[in-house]
Design an enzyme around this catalytic site. Structure first.
Site, mmCIF file in Angstrom:
data_model
loop_
_atom_site.group_PDB
_atom_site.id
_atom_site.type_symbol
_atom_site.label_atom_id
_atom_site.label_comp_id
_atom_site.label_asym_id
_atom_site.label_seq_id
_atom_site.Cartn_x
_atom_site.Cartn_y
_atom_site.Cartn_z
ATOM 1 N N ASP A 27 0.829 -1.209 0.000
ATOM 2 C CA ASP A 27 0.000 0.000 0.000
ATOM 3 C C ASP A 27 0.865 1.261 0.000
ATOM 4 O O ASP A 27 1.989 1.249 0.508
ATOM 5 C CB ASP A 27 -0.907 -0.038 1.246
ATOM 6 C CG ASP A 27 -2.065 0.935 1.142
ATOM 7 O OD1 ASP A 27 -2.405 1.360 0.020
ATOM 8 O OD2 ASP A 27 -2.625 1.285 2.201
ATOM 9 N N TRP A 32 2.800 8.101 -2.339
ATOM 10 C CA TRP A 32 4.172 8.309 -2.818
ATOM 11 C C TRP A 32 4.155 9.284 -4.005
ATOM 12 O O TRP A 32 4.960 10.211 -4.079
ATOM 13 C CB TRP A 32 4.763 6.966 -3.241
ATOM 14 C CG TRP A 32 6.192 6.983 -3.657
ATOM 15 C CD1 TRP A 32 7.281 6.746 -2.876
ATOM 16 C CD2 TRP A 32 6.697 7.242 -4.984
ATOM 17 N NE1 TRP A 32 8.432 6.844 -3.625
ATOM 18 C CE2 TRP A 32 8.102 7.136 -4.918
ATOM 19 C CE3 TRP A 32 6.101 7.548 -6.207
ATOM 20 C CZ2 TRP A 32 8.919 7.331 -6.034
ATOM 21 C CZ3 TRP A 32 6.914 7.753 -7.321
ATOM 22 C CH2 TRP A 32 8.303 7.648 -7.226
ATOM 23 N N ARG A 40 -1.145 9.380 -9.912
ATOM 24 C CA ARG A 40 -1.111 8.153 -9.099
ATOM 25 C C ARG A 40 -0.436 6.986 -9.824
ATOM 26 O O ARG A 40 0.240 6.175 -9.201
ATOM 27 C CB ARG A 40 -2.539 7.762 -8.684
ATOM 28 C CG ARG A 40 -3.141 8.700 -7.647
ATOM 29 C CD ARG A 40 -4.571 8.281 -7.310
ATOM 30 N NE ARG A 40 -4.616 6.956 -6.751
ATOM 31 C CZ ARG A 40 -4.423 6.663 -5.458
ATOM 32 N NH1 ARG A 40 -4.219 7.625 -4.585
ATOM 33 N NH2 ARG A 40 -4.465 5.422 -5.037
ATOM 34 N N HIS A 44 2.258 3.714 -8.928
ATOM 35 C CA HIS A 44 2.123 2.277 -9.211
ATOM 36 C C HIS A 44 3.344 1.774 -9.999
ATOM 37 O O HIS A 44 3.850 0.693 -9.768
ATOM 38 C CB HIS A 44 0.829 2.001 -9.982
ATOM 39 C CG HIS A 44 -0.409 2.366 -9.214
ATOM 40 N ND1 HIS A 44 -0.608 1.966 -7.922
ATOM 41 C CD2 HIS A 44 -1.512 3.100 -9.554
ATOM 42 C CE1 HIS A 44 -1.780 2.440 -7.494
ATOM 43 N NE2 HIS A 44 -2.338 3.132 -8.463
ATOM 44 N N LEU A 138 11.341 -20.238 -4.990
ATOM 45 C CA LEU A 138 10.367 -19.439 -4.227
ATOM 46 C C LEU A 138 9.041 -19.462 -4.976
ATOM 47 O O LEU A 138 9.021 -19.351 -6.198
ATOM 48 C CB LEU A 138 10.861 -17.983 -4.122
ATOM 49 C CG LEU A 138 9.859 -16.939 -3.626
ATOM 50 C CD1 LEU A 138 9.553 -17.139 -2.136
ATOM 51 C CD2 LEU A 138 10.389 -15.518 -3.846
ATOM 52 N N ARG A 201 -5.150 -1.889 8.995
ATOM 53 C CA ARG A 201 -6.305 -2.711 8.627
ATOM 54 C C ARG A 201 -5.907 -3.775 7.610
ATOM 55 O O ARG A 201 -4.847 -3.704 6.992
ATOM 56 C CB ARG A 201 -7.460 -1.840 8.108
ATOM 57 C CG ARG A 201 -7.097 -0.957 6.934
ATOM 58 C CD ARG A 201 -8.304 -0.153 6.435
ATOM 59 N NE ARG A 201 -7.894 0.824 5.443
ATOM 60 C CZ ARG A 201 -7.727 2.132 5.679
ATOM 61 N NH1 ARG A 201 -7.970 2.628 6.879
ATOM 62 N NH2 ARG A 201 -7.319 2.946 4.713
ATOM 63 N N SER A 203 -8.118 -4.820 5.005
ATOM 64 C CA SER A 203 -8.678 -4.514 3.681
ATOM 65 C C SER A 203 -9.079 -5.762 2.886
ATOM 66 O O SER A 203 -8.713 -5.912 1.714
ATOM 67 C CB SER A 203 -7.707 -3.627 2.873
ATOM 68 O OG SER A 203 -7.440 -2.429 3.566
HETATM 69 C C1 IPE Z 1 -5.392 -2.735 -0.232
HETATM 70 O O1 IPE Z 1 -5.080 -1.399 -0.327
HETATM 71 C C2 IPE Z 1 -5.310 -3.383 -1.587
HETATM 72 C C3 IPE Z 1 -3.976 -3.501 -2.151
HETATM 73 C C4 IPE Z 1 -2.862 -3.103 -1.606
HETATM 74 C C5 IPE Z 1 -3.913 -4.148 -3.426
HETATM 75 P P1 IPE Z 1 -6.191 -0.277 -0.477
HETATM 76 O O2 IPE Z 1 -5.477 1.011 -0.558
HETATM 77 O O3 IPE Z 1 -7.109 -0.604 -1.584
HETATM 78 O O4 IPE Z 1 -7.005 -0.426 0.894
HETATM 79 P P2 IPE Z 1 -7.793 0.640 1.741
HETATM 80 O O5 IPE Z 1 -8.727 1.351 0.804
HETATM 81 O O6 IPE Z 1 -6.777 1.565 2.319
HETATM 82 O O7 IPE Z 1 -8.487 -0.161 2.796
HETATM 83 C C1 IPE Z 2 -1.559 0.355 -3.356
HETATM 84 O O1 IPE Z 2 -1.377 1.709 -3.330
HETATM 85 C C2 IPE Z 2 -1.784 -0.174 -4.748
HETATM 86 C C3 IPE Z 2 -3.162 -0.613 -5.003
HETATM 87 C C4 IPE Z 2 -4.131 -0.621 -4.120
HETATM 88 C C5 IPE Z 2 -3.455 -1.073 -6.339
HETATM 89 P P1 IPE Z 2 -2.584 2.735 -3.281
HETATM 90 O O2 IPE Z 2 -2.959 3.096 -4.681
HETATM 91 O O3 IPE Z 2 -3.705 2.225 -2.457
HETATM 92 O O4 IPE Z 2 -1.893 3.965 -2.570
HETATM 93 P P2 IPE Z 2 -2.510 4.945 -1.485
HETATM 94 O O5 IPE Z 2 -3.056 4.104 -0.375
HETATM 95 O O6 IPE Z 2 -3.587 5.741 -2.165
HETATM 96 O O7 IPE Z 2 -1.363 5.782 -1.048
HETATM 97 MG MG MG Z 3 -4.128 2.376 -0.478
#
Ligand code: IPE
Ligand code: IPE
Ligand code: MG
Length: 249
Positions: A27, A32, A40, A44, A138, A201, A203
């Site tokens: 996450d 970042w 965004r 990724h 692995l 959490r 999630s």
């Molecule tokens: C959980 O992150 C899913 C992944 C890392 C793929 P999210 O960013 O979607 O979760 P929430 O919204 O903070 O719970």
């Molecule tokens: C995790 O990073 C990647 C996915 C859930 C696909 P986020 O996109 O949730 O990044 P934040 O939580 O918004 O920083």
């Molecule tokens: Mg997130």
């Protein structure tokens, strides 16, 4: 609340028992990017190098299974352009990493509600699984379009169908049988769950399988997470007292 973000060397990580199965909620890509005034999807993209780092680090440290939460079922509700960028990155990841993963003996399997993916993404996944199927160093399990409640509901449905068909006595349904109807049937439960970016959490990730996992939450954003951060988590894990509800005698 701010948490420590310790790092450790490979030697330290290997100086005692390592968890057999590490799961990671990757996450913080969006944050970042936001801190750099970037879109965004740039977050990724940057996160892909951390995927490479932890796969290599886990293999070096002697972890047997590494499960990575790459895209949740709920993530489909994000803006179309972000979802499209993530799917494009998935295909790019397969294209650029496939040969290297295979050479390093990394076996990749993908699980989740893959019917939601485009035919191109599904075929990239099948290709990745095929190319790496002989890997023995692995096992990497990528959770894509994954949601744990949906997985458990589907498992319940499959068992109910078998009971309705007279193949299974409902009284024979126990934890082991339910676990065998999950995607994760063939793997041990995670010993250690790492979540980056500080959210406390789960999630909708592996709700059943994480019953007795040790939780490790770090404030490091996923694109900044290196193998030394993984090694730090492995060393921390070694200090945990896993009691499974019992007491030390
Ligand atoms: C959980 O992150 C899913 C992944 C890392 C793929 P999210 O960013 O979607 O979760 P929430 O919204 O903070 O719970
Ligand atoms: C995790 O990073 C990647 C996915 C859930 C696909 P986020 O996109 O949730 O990044 P934040 O939580 O918004 O920083
Ligand atoms: Mg997130």
């Amino acid at each position: 609340m701010s948490r420590d973000t310790p790092t450790a060397s490979l030697d330290a990580a290997r100086s005692g028992p390592v968890p057999r199965h590490v799961a990671i909620i990757m996450d913080g890509n969006g944050r970042w990017a936001g801190r750099r005034d970037l879109p965004r999807w740039e977050g990724h993209r940057a996160g892909m190098s951390s995927v490479r780092e932890v796969i290599e680090g886990a293999a070096e440290a002697g972890v047997a299974h590494l499960t990575l939460y790459a895209f949740s079922e709920e993530n489909w509700s994000r803006p179309a352009e972000e979802v499209d960028a993530l799917m494009a990155l998935l295909e790019e990841y397969v294209e650029t990493q496939r040969a290297e993963l295979s050479e390093k003996g990394i076996r990749v399997t993908v699980f989740g509600n893959l019917d939601m993916l485009s035919p191109a993404a599904r075929s990239a996944i099948a290709d990745l699984e095929r190319t790496t199927s002989e890997g023995a160093a692995l096992e990497v399990h990528l959770a894509i379009s994954y949601g744990s409640r949906g997985e458990i509901v589907e498992a319940a449905r499959a068992l109910a169908r078998r009971a309705a068909d007279g193949e299974l006595d409902p009284d024979d349904i126990d934890a082991e049988r339910l676990a065998s109807a999950l995607y994760t049937d063939a793997w041990p439960d995670p010993d250690l769950l790492i979540r980056t970016s500080g959210e406390m959490r789960i999630s909708n990730f592996l709700l059943w399988q994480l019953a007795y996992a040790e939780l490790y939450i770090t404030d490091v954003l996923w694109p900044d997470f290196t193998r030394e951060h993984l090694f730090g988590a492995l060393v921390d894990f070694r200090g945990r007292d896993r009691r499974y509800g019992s007491v030390r005698t």
